[in-house]
Design a protein around this motif. Sequence first.
Motif, PDB file in Angstrom:
ATOM      1  N   ARG A  12       0.599  -1.334  -0.055  1.00 29.12           N
ATOM      2  CA  ARG A  12      -0.115   0.185  -0.055  1.00 29.12           C
ATOM      3  C   ARG A  12       0.708   1.171  -0.025  1.00 29.12           C
ATOM      4  N   VAL A  13       1.942   1.139   0.786  1.00 29.69           N
ATOM      5  CA  VAL A  13       2.551   2.523   1.079  1.00 29.69           C
ATOM      6  C   VAL A  13       3.331   2.932  -0.241  1.00 29.69           C
ATOM      7  N   LEU A  14       4.090   1.434  -0.909  1.00 31.39           N
ATOM      8  CA  LEU A  14       5.004   1.610  -1.926  1.00 31.39           C
ATOM      9  C   LEU A  14       4.336   1.709  -3.377  1.00 31.39           C
ATOM     10  N   GLU A  15       2.786   1.555  -3.098  1.00 29.38           N
ATOM     11  CA  GLU A  15       1.882   1.409  -4.307  1.00 29.38           C
ATOM     12  C   GLU A  15       2.648   0.338  -5.268  1.00 29.38           C
ATOM     13  N   THR A  16       3.006  -0.746  -4.908  1.00 33.32           N
ATOM     14  CA  THR A  16       3.624  -1.851  -5.858  1.00 33.32           C
ATOM     15  C   THR A  16       2.922  -3.235  -5.186  1.00 33.32           C
ATOM     16  N   GLY A  17       3.048  -4.163  -6.097  1.00 37.35           N
ATOM     17  CA  GLY A  17       2.537  -5.634  -5.818  1.00 37.35           C
ATOM     18  C   GLY A  17       3.686  -6.366  -5.918  1.00 37.35           C
ATOM     19  N   GLY A  18       3.567  -7.785  -5.517  1.00 36.73           N
ATOM     20  CA  GLY A  18       4.351  -8.669  -5.648  1.00 36.73           C
ATOM     21  C   GLY A  18       5.522  -8.655  -4.313  1.00 36.73           C
ATOM     22  N   ILE A  19       4.896  -7.957  -3.204  1.00 35.61           N
ATOM     23  CA  ILE A  19       5.633  -8.194  -2.054  1.00 35.61           C
ATOM     24  C   ILE A  19       5.928  -9.635  -1.393  1.00 35.61           C
ATOM     25  N   THR A  20       6.933 -10.076  -1.247  1.00 37.62           N
ATOM     26  CA  THR A  20       7.118 -11.107  -0.458  1.00 37.62           C
ATOM     27  C   THR A  20       7.730 -11.215   0.995  1.00 37.62           C
ATOM     28  N   PRO A  21       7.748 -12.097   1.680  1.00 37.72           N
ATOM     29  CA  PRO A  21       8.290 -12.047   3.151  1.00 37.72           C
ATOM     30  C   PRO A  21       9.660 -11.433   3.146  1.00 37.72           C
ATOM     31  N   ASP A  22      10.640 -11.723   2.379  1.00 38.65           N
ATOM     32  CA  ASP A  22      11.889 -11.341   2.129  1.00 38.65           C
ATOM     33  C   ASP A  22      12.183 -10.187   1.234  1.00 38.65           C
ATOM     34  N   SER A  23      11.020  -9.360   0.852  1.00 41.54           N
ATOM     35  CA  SER A  23      11.158  -8.252   0.024  1.00 41.54           C
ATOM     36  C   SER A  23      12.081  -7.053   0.926  1.00 41.54           C
TER      37      SER A  23
END
Length: 73
Positions: A12-23
């Motif tokens: 939400r804050v970065l306005e991006t998808g594809g966030i994983t636990p180790d991003s």
Amino acid sequence: MSVDTVMAVFGRVLETGGITPDSDFFALGGDSLIATRVLSAVARESGVELSFEDFLAAPTPESLAKKIAGAAR
């Protein structure tokens, strides 16, 4: 606060998808100003207030969720 919730905050804050636990927040384009938005969301949603130094030490959803859990105890 679960890892999934922290990943949602990052997205939400970065306005991006594809966030994983180790991003890594900073590798995704985050900076210190945007990090304050993450810290505000964490405080609002979990009741745990972390410092910017805490965030620097735990810049991934997984590590941040662990830090939040530890602080909540």
